[in-house]
Design a protein around this motif. Structure first.
Motif, short mmCIF file in Angstrom:
data_model
loop_
_atom_site.label_atom_id
_atom_site.label_comp_id
_atom_site.label_asym_id
_atom_site.label_seq_id
_atom_site.Cartn_x
_atom_site.Cartn_y
_atom_site.Cartn_z
N PRO A 169 22.12 -31.62 -14.49
CA PRO A 169 23.18 -30.61 -14.36
C PRO A 169 24.01 -30.46 -15.63
O PRO A 169 24.48 -29.37 -15.95
CB PRO A 169 24.02 -31.14 -13.20
CG PRO A 169 23.12 -32.04 -12.43
CD PRO A 169 22.24 -32.67 -13.46
N THR A 295 25.78 -21.07 -16.93
CA THR A 295 25.66 -22.40 -16.35
C THR A 295 25.30 -22.33 -14.88
O THR A 295 24.40 -23.05 -14.40
CB THR A 295 26.99 -23.16 -16.51
OG1 THR A 295 27.24 -23.39 -17.90
CG2 THR A 295 26.96 -24.49 -15.79
N ARG A 299 21.79 -23.93 -13.34
CA ARG A 299 21.77 -25.05 -12.40
C ARG A 299 21.59 -24.59 -10.95
O ARG A 299 21.66 -25.41 -10.02
CB ARG A 299 23.03 -25.91 -12.54
CG ARG A 299 24.33 -25.29 -12.09
CD ARG A 299 25.46 -26.31 -12.20
NE ARG A 299 26.74 -25.81 -11.72
CZ ARG A 299 27.11 -25.77 -10.44
NH1 ARG A 299 26.29 -26.21 -9.51
NH2 ARG A 299 28.30 -25.32 -10.10
N ALA A 301 23.40 -22.79 -8.87
CA ALA A 301 24.57 -23.12 -8.06
C ALA A 301 24.52 -22.42 -6.70
O ALA A 301 24.18 -21.24 -6.61
CB ALA A 301 25.84 -22.71 -8.80
N ARG A 489 32.00 -25.72 -8.34
CA ARG A 489 31.17 -26.73 -7.68
C ARG A 489 31.93 -27.41 -6.55
O ARG A 489 31.39 -27.62 -5.45
CB ARG A 489 30.72 -27.77 -8.71
CG ARG A 489 29.73 -28.79 -8.18
CD ARG A 489 29.65 -29.98 -9.13
NE ARG A 489 30.87 -30.79 -9.09
CZ ARG A 489 31.13 -31.77 -9.94
NH1 ARG A 489 30.30 -32.03 -10.94
NH2 ARG A 489 32.26 -32.46 -9.83
#
Length: 496
Positions: A169, A295, A299, A301, A489
């Motif tokens: 991550p 990002t 990853r 998310a 997150r």
């Protein structure tokens, strides 16, 4: 974490501890805990090879005074092929930020020969590798003579597969930070509004939905405040919408909004010549939004997030906006333009309103290199944080603290808001020097609906630095990507 920038790759691998490799390494780093003698098998072997240099260094005053993450370099150590041996203090109970600092010390010193980092059983190895990658970044795309490439780094540890999985991550996060830094570091003749939009459109390959609103679209929407800023430039004004749909389809997105003034002369209220070259960074807010969205996509998310950036260039021209002009925002409020150098808030006003009208987000954060006043108040250590929602604000401040990104909440109040009153329009765009960053935040607050949790981040002092920082060389820092990624997150990501 496979590269530190597009033009300066750093290959980083994780491997099992190999005691025989210590003597042969061209670049060697040893992570040592507190104390006056090496304790692990690898450290003791290193001490024997160097005929006691390591233990003597650890018993010295410099090592005793060193804090977690600090380093000490021994030149031409006996018994090794390496020209230098770097000793880095990293206690086994070091925090994540201390581990990043240790990695940054290695990244700063990394040369063409690369390095073998003897990590042993330190549980902070993934954080160390993250700090190493962030500090090894170097923006040299426009230099005729390129600096030597950074050599490969092997991080030797007891559980390389586990560390590699833990670091994955962070690799996505590092790439988002690098993307932001690259954008902020680019000169304005390269990063035009067209080029900026094209770089964002290319992120469709990562799974983002990207839409570019051109000037005709903005006129149809009534974004006259934004369009007024860019009307003196040959570069067309745009709004770019990026959507990441990683959460449940029935969940409202969280919104990020960024100021993207690709160059700011101040317009007719022109800035002084000294230091104007730094106004290539006036799109820093948009760059941070772009880095966060990158990002999240990398990853994968599990959250719904929308990022919108207003891209303009503020230039003096026969068509440029004048002090004293009155423009009508998309919301419908009229704005008296007192100072054309208070342009970022005009851009954000329309994009904030559009974001709420179209996406009805669960919350909203805007970022902007908005005021010099915030630098007077907080220097370059902290971003100014303004909010109408304590819960969201406290969550962000906690995320920023956890990531080591300085942030400080600033006051708001009715007395500041009263200063926005205009003689000829609904509000003015500038209220003078007193409380300048606060009155700017109150201007933006006028374009945030009463029930919308909102934060304004004034990053004028933190987006670009004239000196090195712990995790970045001088220049663009990428401030905010890590904190916002953590906030999303922890607070908005679907846990199912």
């Amino acid at each position: 974490m496979t590269e530190a920038a597009a033009n300066q790759p750093v290959a980083l691998t994780f491997t099992a501890t190999d005691l025989d490799a210590i003597a042969k390494a061209q670049g060697l780093v040893a992570l040592l805990a507190e104390g006056e003698a090496p304790k692990t098998p690898a450290a003791r072997r290193l001490d024997r090879l160097t005929k006691g240099m390591v233990s003597r260094a650890m018993a010295g005053a410099d090592w005793a005074k060193a804090k977690a993450g600090d380093s000490l370099t021994l030149a031409y150590p006996a018994g090794l092929m390496a020209e230098a041996l770097m000793l880095v203090k990293l206690p086994r109970k070091a925090t994540a930020l201390e581990a990043r600092k240790a990695g940054a010390a290695i990244g700063r010193a990394l040369g063409p020969q690369g390095a073998l980092v003897q990590c042993e059983t330190h549980p902070q190895a993934a954080e160390l590798s993250f700090g190493l990658a962030l500090r090894a970044y170097d923006f040299s795309a426009h230099k005729s003579s390129q600096p030597p490439s950074r050599g490969p780094v092997a991080l030797a540890c007891s559980s390389p597969e586990a560390v590699a999985a833990c670091a994955a991550p962070s690799a996505a996060l590092a790439e988002g930070v690098f993307f932001t830094r690259d954008l902020v570091n680019e000169p304005a003749n390269i990063l035009t509004t067209d080029d900026f939009a094209a770089r964002l459109a290319a992120m469709q390959e990562l799974g983002l939905e990207v839409e570019i609103l051109e000037e005709d679209d903005l006129k149809a929407l009534g974004m006259r405040a934004l369009l007024g800023v860019g009307q003196g430039s040959e570069s067309p004004s745009k709004v770019v919408v990026m959507q990441w749909k990683g959460g449940p389809s029935d969940t409202a997105p969280f919104a990020l909004v960024g100021k993207g003034v690709c160059f700011d002369t101040g317009g007719i209220s022109i800035k002084p010549a000294g230091g104007m070259e730094e106004m290539t960074m006036d799109m820093g807010g948009a760059a941070v939004v772009a880095g966060v969205m990158r990002t999240l996509a990398l990853r994968k998310a599990k959250a719904n997030v929308v990022g919108l950036v207003g891209l303009v260039e503020n230039m003096p021209d026969g068509r440029a906006q004048r002090p004293g002009d009155v423009v009508r925002s998309m919301k419908g409020d009229t704005i008296e333009v007192i100072n054309t150098d208070a342009e970022g808030r005009l851009v954000l006003a329309d994009v904030l309103w559009y974001t709420q009208e179209r996406f009805k987000p669960s919350g909203m954060i805007d970022l902007a290199t908005l005021t010099g006043a915030i630098i007077v108040a907080l220097g370059h250590e902290n971003t100014g944080v303004f909010s109408n929602d304590d819960a969201l604000c406290n969550a962000f401040l906690a995320a920023a603290q956890a990531e080591g990104e300085g942030a400080w909440r600033m006051p708001m109040g009715e007395g500041y808001d009263a200063k926005l009153k205009s003689r000829v329009a609904d509000i003015v765009n500038s209220c003078g020097r007193d409380g300048g960053s606060i009155t700017a935040a109150h201007f933006l607050r006028r374009f945030v609906k009463d029930d919308m949790p909102w934060i304004h981040l004034d990053i004028a002092g933190t987006a670009l630095l004239k000196t090195d920082s712990t995790l970045a060389p001088k220049g663009a820092t990428g401030w905010g990507v890590m904190a916002l990624n953590r906030l999303i997150r922890d607070r908005f990501e679907h846990k199912g």
